[in-house]
Design a protein around this motif. Sequence first.
Motif, mmCIF file in Angstrom:
data_model
loop_
_atom_site.group_PDB
_atom_site.id
_atom_site.type_symbol
_atom_site.label_atom_id
_atom_site.label_comp_id
_atom_site.label_asym_id
_atom_site.label_seq_id
_atom_site.Cartn_x
_atom_site.Cartn_y
_atom_site.Cartn_z
ATOM 1 N N ILE A 154 -9.374 10.887 3.542
ATOM 2 C CA ILE A 154 -10.738 10.470 3.873
ATOM 3 C C ILE A 154 -11.212 9.408 2.886
ATOM 4 N N LEU A 155 -10.934 9.626 1.593
ATOM 5 C CA LEU A 155 -11.315 8.654 0.569
ATOM 6 C C LEU A 155 -10.588 7.331 0.781
ATOM 7 N N LEU A 156 -9.292 7.389 1.082
ATOM 8 C CA LEU A 156 -8.512 6.169 1.271
ATOM 9 C C LEU A 156 -8.998 5.372 2.472
ATOM 10 N N VAL A 157 -9.299 6.072 3.569
ATOM 11 C CA VAL A 157 -9.793 5.380 4.765
ATOM 12 C C VAL A 157 -11.173 4.781 4.502
ATOM 13 N N ALA A 158 -12.002 5.478 3.746
ATOM 14 C CA ALA A 158 -13.322 4.941 3.405
ATOM 15 C C ALA A 158 -13.188 3.654 2.593
ATOM 16 N N LEU A 159 -12.271 3.644 1.616
ATOM 17 C CA LEU A 159 -12.047 2.434 0.819
ATOM 18 C C LEU A 159 -11.508 1.304 1.686
ATOM 19 N N ASN A 160 -10.686 1.634 2.670
ATOM 20 C CA ASN A 160 -10.182 0.616 3.587
ATOM 21 C C ASN A 160 -11.308 0.052 4.440
ATOM 22 N N MET A 161 -12.218 0.909 4.878
ATOM 23 C CA MET A 161 -13.315 0.458 5.743
ATOM 24 C C MET A 161 -14.259 -0.494 5.037
ATOM 25 N N VAL A 162 -14.464 -0.285 3.741
ATOM 26 C CA VAL A 162 -15.345 -1.195 3.005
ATOM 27 C C VAL A 162 -14.592 -2.413 2.483
ATOM 28 N N GLY A 163 -13.303 -2.542 2.850
ATOM 29 C CA GLY A 163 -12.535 -3.730 2.501
ATOM 30 C C GLY A 163 -11.936 -3.737 1.118
ATOM 31 N N VAL A 164 -11.896 -2.581 0.447
ATOM 32 C CA VAL A 164 -11.369 -2.514 -0.914
ATOM 33 C C VAL A 164 -9.862 -2.288 -0.930
ATOM 34 N N LEU A 165 -9.345 -1.536 0.040
ATOM 35 C CA LEU A 165 -7.953 -1.103 -0.006
ATOM 36 C C LEU A 165 -7.267 -1.350 1.339
ATOM 37 N N PRO A 166 -6.610 -2.510 1.522
ATOM 38 C CA PRO A 166 -5.880 -2.769 2.772
ATOM 39 C C PRO A 166 -4.674 -1.846 2.911
ATOM 40 N N ALA A 167 -4.251 -1.636 4.151
ATOM 41 C CA ALA A 167 -3.099 -0.779 4.415
ATOM 42 C C ALA A 167 -1.840 -1.324 3.745
ATOM 43 N N ARG A 168 -1.707 -2.670 3.712
ATOM 44 C CA ARG A 168 -0.526 -3.287 3.103
ATOM 45 C C ARG A 168 -0.420 -2.910 1.631
ATOM 46 N N THR A 169 -1.557 -2.884 0.934
ATOM 47 C CA THR A 169 -1.562 -2.500 -0.479
ATOM 48 C C THR A 169 -1.189 -1.038 -0.654
ATOM 49 N N MET A 170 -1.697 -0.184 0.237
ATOM 50 C CA MET A 170 -1.391 1.238 0.164
ATOM 51 C C MET A 170 0.099 1.487 0.353
ATOM 52 N N VAL A 184 -4.244 0.650 11.468
ATOM 53 C CA VAL A 184 -4.943 0.472 12.753
ATOM 54 C C VAL A 184 -6.284 -0.218 12.541
ATOM 55 N N LEU A 185 -7.022 0.189 11.518
ATOM 56 C CA LEU A 185 -8.323 -0.424 11.240
ATOM 57 C C LEU A 185 -8.165 -1.887 10.841
ATOM 58 N N ASP A 186 -7.123 -2.187 10.066
ATOM 59 C CA ASP A 186 -6.877 -3.585 9.679
ATOM 60 C C ASP A 186 -6.597 -4.453 10.901
ATOM 61 N N ARG A 187 -5.850 -3.909 11.873
ATOM 62 C CA ARG A 187 -5.565 -4.667 13.098
ATOM 63 C C ARG A 187 -6.847 -4.893 13.888
ATOM 64 N N MET A 188 -7.716 -3.890 13.938
ATOM 65 C CA MET A 188 -8.992 -4.032 14.651
ATOM 66 C C MET A 188 -9.831 -5.138 14.021
ATOM 67 N N ARG A 189 -9.850 -5.203 12.691
ATOM 68 C CA ARG A 189 -10.615 -6.251 12.014
ATOM 69 C C ARG A 189 -9.971 -7.615 12.210
ATOM 70 N N ALA A 190 -8.648 -7.658 12.253
ATOM 71 C CA ALA A 190 -7.943 -8.935 12.436
ATOM 72 C C ALA A 190 -8.239 -9.528 13.803
ATOM 73 N N ARG A 191 -8.405 -8.679 14.834
ATOM 74 C CA ARG A 191 -8.724 -9.186 16.178
ATOM 75 C C ARG A 191 -10.106 -9.822 16.210
ATOM 76 N N ARG A 192 -11.032 -9.291 15.409
ATOM 77 C CA ARG A 192 -12.390 -9.846 15.389
ATOM 78 C C ARG A 192 -12.499 -11.080 14.506
ATOM 79 N N ARG A 193 -11.464 -11.366 13.712
ATOM 80 C CA ARG A 193 -11.502 -12.480 12.771
ATOM 81 C C ARG A 193 -11.425 -13.793 13.537
ATOM 82 N N PRO A 194 -12.275 -14.772 13.250
ATOM 83 C CA PRO A 194 -12.228 -16.061 13.953
ATOM 84 C C PRO A 194 -10.925 -16.797 13.682
ATOM 85 N N ASP A 195 -10.492 -17.611 14.655
ATOM 86 C CA ASP A 195 -9.215 -18.311 14.556
ATOM 87 C C ASP A 195 -9.155 -19.257 13.359
#
Length: 263
Positions: free
Chosen positions: A176-192, A239-250
């Motif tokens: 839960i803590l790790l996902v929360a840090l990912n949601m606020v942009g502190v800890l990407p999945a790649r880093t984990m 999964v959350l990182d992919r969701m954010r990447a889809r919303r990222r402008p080209d």
Amino acid sequence: MALRRAKRDPEGRMTLGAHLRELRNRLIIAGVALLVAAVPGWVFYKPLIAALSAPMMRRGGQLNFANLTDPFVVQLQVALFLALILSSPIWLWQVWAFIVPGLRKNEKRVAALFITCSVPLFLLGCWLAYNTLDAAVNILLGFTPSVGDNIIDASFYLKFVMRFILAFGFAFLLPILLVALNMVGVLPARTMLKGWRWAVLGIFVFAAVITPTPDPWTMAGLALPMCGLYFAACAVAAVLDRMRARRRPDWADDVADDEASPL
């Protein structure tokens, strides 16, 4: 005093004062929930203390109430201990909502899913600790020489038991803590994923410190589930990182980190 809810910025930005007011309000809500949940612990104190002291009693140990105020203090400790477990859905939600404010619609669904998962995870950790407690107490009291008796201070024993159980419960909140840090942009999945070896090492060190017995089985009983939860959090963060990447402008992909954006 009324708990006023400040208007949120659409992008989740808040002033320092608004953050402090929200923290105060959430602490008040969690505190009230804790006090209300302490009532069952106070009422059902006798069966609770019997269940908590059973592992020690089976080894021939006895609780000792040395001071005049000890029976009252121990009953209060047991009541608050049960209250922390019973009120976990409320205070976990307050912590989560404070850490991850201003979520978008899709992220709110994920947040609702994970706060729903956090309560069972916390309770699962507490349950696992209670089932491990018998072996832990058995090993520790096994060092008692034949010329000695196990007459243990009641307050000390219950503090040991409650810390042991709650430590397992909080340890199971790792994803839960790790996902929360990912949601606020502190800890990407790649880093984990890149640091998984250090994470596993840290988990085993934490388990070795938090478990009071010298045997490796108690440590593994905590460390292995935590490792599984860590990799589950990595998967959700990806999964959350992919969701954010889809919303990222080209155009963002063509801009260097030290270069100003077209906006």
